[in-house]
Write a protein that holds these residues in place. Sequence first.
Motif, PDB file in Angstrom:
ATOM      1  N   GLU A   1       0.823  -1.202   0.000  1.00 50.32           N
ATOM      2  CA  GLU A   1       0.000   0.000   0.000  1.00 50.32           C
ATOM      3  C   GLU A   1       0.863   1.260   0.000  1.00 50.32           C
ATOM      4  OE1 GLU A   1      -2.407   1.340   3.293  1.00 50.32           O
ATOM      5  OE2 GLU A   1      -1.401  -0.055   4.671  1.00 50.32           O
ATOM      6  N   THR A   2       0.200   2.391  -0.196  1.00 52.20           N
ATOM      7  CA  THR A   2       0.851   3.697  -0.133  1.00 52.20           C
ATOM      8  C   THR A   2       0.413   4.372   1.149  1.00 52.20           C
ATOM      9  OG1 THR A   2       0.929   3.884  -2.539  1.00 52.20           O
ATOM     10  CG2 THR A   2       1.131   5.923  -1.281  1.00 52.20           C
ATOM     11  N   LEU A   3       1.382   4.844   1.929  1.00 48.92           N
ATOM     12  CA  LEU A   3       1.114   5.328   3.275  1.00 48.92           C
ATOM     13  C   LEU A   3       1.724   6.715   3.457  1.00 48.92           C
ATOM     14  CD1 LEU A   3      -0.293   3.929   5.716  1.00 48.92           C
ATOM     15  CD2 LEU A   3       1.996   3.338   6.552  1.00 48.92           C
ATOM     16  N   LEU A   4       0.875   7.679   3.817  1.00 50.16           N
ATOM     17  CA  LEU A   4       1.318   9.031   4.174  1.00 50.16           C
ATOM     18  C   LEU A   4       1.481   9.083   5.686  1.00 50.16           C
ATOM     19  CD1 LEU A   4       1.879  12.053   3.704  1.00 50.16           C
ATOM     20  CD2 LEU A   4      -0.609  12.409   3.678  1.00 50.16           C
ATOM     21  N   VAL A   5       2.702   9.281   6.158  1.00 52.39           N
ATOM     22  CA  VAL A   5       3.008   9.157   7.583  1.00 52.39           C
ATOM     23  C   VAL A   5       3.311  10.520   8.197  1.00 52.39           C
ATOM     24  CG1 VAL A   5       4.556   8.124   9.290  1.00 52.39           C
ATOM     25  CG2 VAL A   5       3.896   6.823   7.249  1.00 52.39           C
ATOM     26  N   HIS A   6       2.602  10.828   9.278  1.00 52.08           N
ATOM     27  CA  HIS A   6       2.910  11.956  10.148  1.00 52.08           C
ATOM     28  C   HIS A   6       3.377  11.350  11.476  1.00 52.08           C
ATOM     29  CE1 HIS A   6       1.014  14.760   7.361  1.00 52.08           C
ATOM     30  NE2 HIS A   6       0.034  13.881   7.258  1.00 52.08           N
ATOM     31  N   SER A   7       4.485  11.817  12.016  1.00 55.43           N
ATOM     32  CA  SER A   7       5.140  11.048  13.064  1.00 55.43           C
ATOM     33  C   SER A   7       5.779  11.901  14.142  1.00 55.43           C
ATOM     34  CB  SER A   7       6.226  10.165  12.423  1.00 55.43           C
ATOM     35  OG  SER A   7       7.156  10.971  11.702  1.00 55.43           O
ATOM     36  N   SER A   8       6.015  11.245  15.285  1.00 55.95           N
ATOM     37  CA  SER A   8       6.769  11.830  16.392  1.00 55.95           C
ATOM     38  C   SER A   8       7.661  10.737  16.966  1.00 55.95           C
ATOM     39  CB  SER A   8       5.824  12.359  17.475  1.00 55.95           C
ATOM     40  OG  SER A   8       6.529  12.617  18.676  1.00 55.95           O
ATOM     41  N   LEU A   9       8.954  10.867  16.763  1.00 53.62           N
ATOM     42  CA  LEU A   9       9.884   9.847  17.256  1.00 53.62           C
ATOM     43  C   LEU A   9       9.832   9.741  18.770  1.00 53.62           C
ATOM     44  CD1 LEU A   9      12.210   7.838  16.671  1.00 53.62           C
ATOM     45  CD2 LEU A   9      13.785   9.782  16.833  1.00 53.62           C
ATOM     46  N   SER A  10       9.782  10.867  19.462  1.00 59.27           N
ATOM     47  CA  SER A  10       9.843  10.849  20.927  1.00 59.27           C
ATOM     48  C   SER A  10       8.627  10.176  21.546  1.00 59.27           C
ATOM     49  CB  SER A  10       9.971  12.274  21.466  1.00 59.27           C
ATOM     50  OG  SER A  10       8.835  13.057  21.122  1.00 59.27           O
ATOM     51  N   SER A  11       7.506  10.119  20.822  1.00 62.63           N
ATOM     52  CA  SER A  11       6.292   9.518  21.375  1.00 62.63           C
ATOM     53  C   SER A  11       6.382   7.999  21.474  1.00 62.63           C
ATOM     54  CB  SER A  11       5.086   9.889  20.510  1.00 62.63           C
ATOM     55  OG  SER A  11       5.138   9.202  19.265  1.00 62.63           O
ATOM     56  N   LEU A  12       7.317   7.395  20.725  1.00 61.46           N
ATOM     57  CA  LEU A  12       7.354   5.937  20.624  1.00 61.46           C
ATOM     58  C   LEU A  12       7.950   5.268  21.859  1.00 61.46           C
ATOM     59  CD1 LEU A  12       8.509   5.722  16.919  1.00 61.46           C
ATOM     60  CD2 LEU A  12       6.390   4.733  17.817  1.00 61.46           C
ATOM     61  N   GLY A  13       8.829   5.964  22.567  1.00 60.76           N
ATOM     62  CA  GLY A  13       9.570   5.364  23.660  1.00 60.76           C
ATOM     63  C   GLY A  13      11.044   5.423  23.341  1.00 60.76           C
ATOM     64  N   TRP A  14      11.812   4.426  23.813  1.00 62.04           N
ATOM     65  CA  TRP A  14      13.247   4.370  23.523  1.00 62.04           C
ATOM     66  C   TRP A  14      13.440   3.495  22.286  1.00 62.04           C
ATOM     67  CZ3 TRP A  14      17.631   1.498  22.837  1.00 62.04           C
ATOM     68  CH2 TRP A  14      18.847   2.194  22.962  1.00 62.04           C
ATOM     69  N   VAL A  15      13.745   4.133  21.178  1.00 63.56           N
ATOM     70  CA  VAL A  15      13.831   3.422  19.902  1.00 63.56           C
ATOM     71  C   VAL A  15      15.285   3.062  19.629  1.00 63.56           C
ATOM     72  CG1 VAL A  15      13.348   3.492  17.434  1.00 63.56           C
ATOM     73  CG2 VAL A  15      11.829   4.693  19.043  1.00 63.56           C
ATOM     74  N   CYS A  16      15.568   1.792  19.584  1.00 65.90           N
ATOM     75  CA  CYS A  16      16.912   1.312  19.273  1.00 65.90           C
ATOM     76  C   CYS A  16      17.184   1.568  17.784  1.00 65.90           C
ATOM     77  CB  CYS A  16      17.015  -0.184  19.570  1.00 65.90           C
ATOM     78  SG  CYS A  16      18.640  -0.896  19.253  1.00 65.90           S
ATOM     79  N   GLY A  17      18.097   2.502  17.519  1.00 63.38           N
ATOM     80  CA  GLY A  17      18.373   2.876  16.141  1.00 63.38           C
ATOM     81  C   GLY A  17      17.692   4.152  15.714  1.00 63.38           C
ATOM     82  N   GLY A  18      16.884   4.755  16.595  1.00 64.07           N
ATOM     83  CA  GLY A  18      16.279   6.054  16.325  1.00 64.07           C
ATOM     84  C   GLY A  18      15.456   6.088  15.048  1.00 64.07           C
ATOM     85  N   SER A  19      15.516   7.214  14.366  1.00 66.72           N
ATOM     86  CA  SER A  19      14.659   7.432  13.196  1.00 66.72           C
ATOM     87  C   SER A  19      14.970   6.458  12.063  1.00 66.72           C
ATOM     88  CB  SER A  19      14.807   8.873  12.699  1.00 66.72           C
ATOM     89  OG  SER A  19      16.142   9.134  12.301  1.00 66.72           O
ATOM     90  N   VAL A  20      16.218   6.023  11.949  1.00 64.75           N
ATOM     91  CA  VAL A  20      16.561   5.050  10.904  1.00 64.75           C
ATOM     92  C   VAL A  20      15.791   3.758  11.123  1.00 64.75           C
ATOM     93  CG1 VAL A  20      18.422   3.619   9.967  1.00 64.75           C
ATOM     94  CG2 VAL A  20      18.823   6.042  10.431  1.00 64.75           C
ATOM     95  N   ALA A  21      15.727   3.295  12.366  1.00 59.23           N
ATOM     96  CA  ALA A  21      14.983   2.071  12.666  1.00 59.23           C
ATOM     97  C   ALA A  21      13.499   2.239  12.380  1.00 59.23           C
ATOM     98  CB  ALA A  21      15.202   1.671  14.121  1.00 59.23           C
ATOM     99  N   VAL A  22      12.956   3.433  12.651  1.00 57.06           N
ATOM    100  CA  VAL A  22      11.531   3.667  12.370  1.00 57.06           C
ATOM    101  C   VAL A  22      11.260   3.596  10.874  1.00 57.06           C
ATOM    102  CG1 VAL A  22       9.649   5.326  12.520  1.00 57.06           C
ATOM    103  CG2 VAL A  22      11.201   5.037  14.461  1.00 57.06           C
ATOM    104  N   VAL A  23      12.096   4.228  10.072  1.00 53.82           N
ATOM    105  CA  VAL A  23      11.903   4.179   8.621  1.00 53.82           C
ATOM    106  C   VAL A  23      12.059   2.748   8.117  1.00 53.82           C
ATOM    107  CG1 VAL A  23      12.785   4.986   6.390  1.00 53.82           C
ATOM    108  CG2 VAL A  23      12.602   6.570   8.321  1.00 53.82           C
ATOM    109  N   GLN A  24      13.039   2.021   8.642  1.00 50.54           N
ATOM    110  CA  GLN A  24      13.197   0.622   8.248  1.00 50.54           C
ATOM    111  C   GLN A  24      11.957  -0.198   8.606  1.00 50.54           C
ATOM    112  OE1 GLN A  24      16.838  -0.100  10.434  1.00 50.54           O
ATOM    113  NE2 GLN A  24      18.088  -0.028   8.566  1.00 50.54           N
ATOM    114  N   ALA A  25      11.405   0.046   9.789  1.00 48.71           N
ATOM    115  CA  ALA A  25      10.208  -0.688  10.207  1.00 48.71           C
ATOM    116  C   ALA A  25       9.017  -0.371   9.310  1.00 48.71           C
ATOM    117  CB  ALA A  25       9.883  -0.360  11.661  1.00 48.71           C
TER     118      ALA A  25
END
Length: 265
Positions: free
Chosen positions: A29-53
């Motif tokens: 699918e095609t997904l338009l994402v609006h995001s807040s990294l800090s809202s997720l918790g402690w993200v191992c790998g930060g924003s790179v890990a979020v984009v990979q996920a």
Amino acid sequence: MPTPPPTGPLVTRETLAAQLRDLGVEPGETLLVHSSLSSLGWVCGGSVAVVQALRDALGPDGTLVVPTQTGELSDPAQWSRPPVPREWWETIRAALPLYDPLVTPSRGLGVIPETVRTWPGALRSAHPHTSFAALGPRAAEIVEGHAVDCRLGERSPLARLERLGARVLLLGAGYDSCTSFHLAEYRIPAPLVEVGRPGPHGWEAVTEVSIDSDRFDELGHDFERDRPVVRGKAGAADVRLFPVADAVAYAERWLALHRPREEEF
């Protein structure tokens, strides 16, 4: 004083991708994402890990889209965070760099959109204030042809996302960041404004539809009450998932009823 340990939860690429799939993000699918990294918790790998996920959940046939706006390339007379002295305005207008899709950073949208913008293979639209970046097979189709006198209207990526059946993912972000609602502003009576920006031949002014997100939280509350919206959690973040087309259609009706008449003309 020692630095306190993170409070979590611990989020990894794998756990986030699994949660996104459980919430209903579909491969291809095609997904338009609006995001807040800090809202997720402690993200191992930060924003790179979020984009990979996000890309893992979408798979190789899916397309990830983010806003990459650049509101600083605007008239300093309108700046408020912070304002600048009046005697600086003309110098700033003359010195502001031209928008360059490859170079100009996004501003005020968080680190995840900027990570997508700089990702290998990402494409970005041409509007100097309200660009979008995209990764995936439909990236070119979405970002090409963004008219420089149409911030978020019919000749913007938003209209293409609507036609393609894209969905919006609010990943720790509120409805105040939902750009899809702005497309509705182009379809109802709305005032026009003069928008200043640096141009290839000096300072230029373009007449545009006025856009205003001040009541989008209220609009989003009613939209979520009346329309099917997937709700859940990813890490510690609240998540909302819904079609772009549903958001635009609802906002057209809602704004026509709730926007004060003096704002319409």
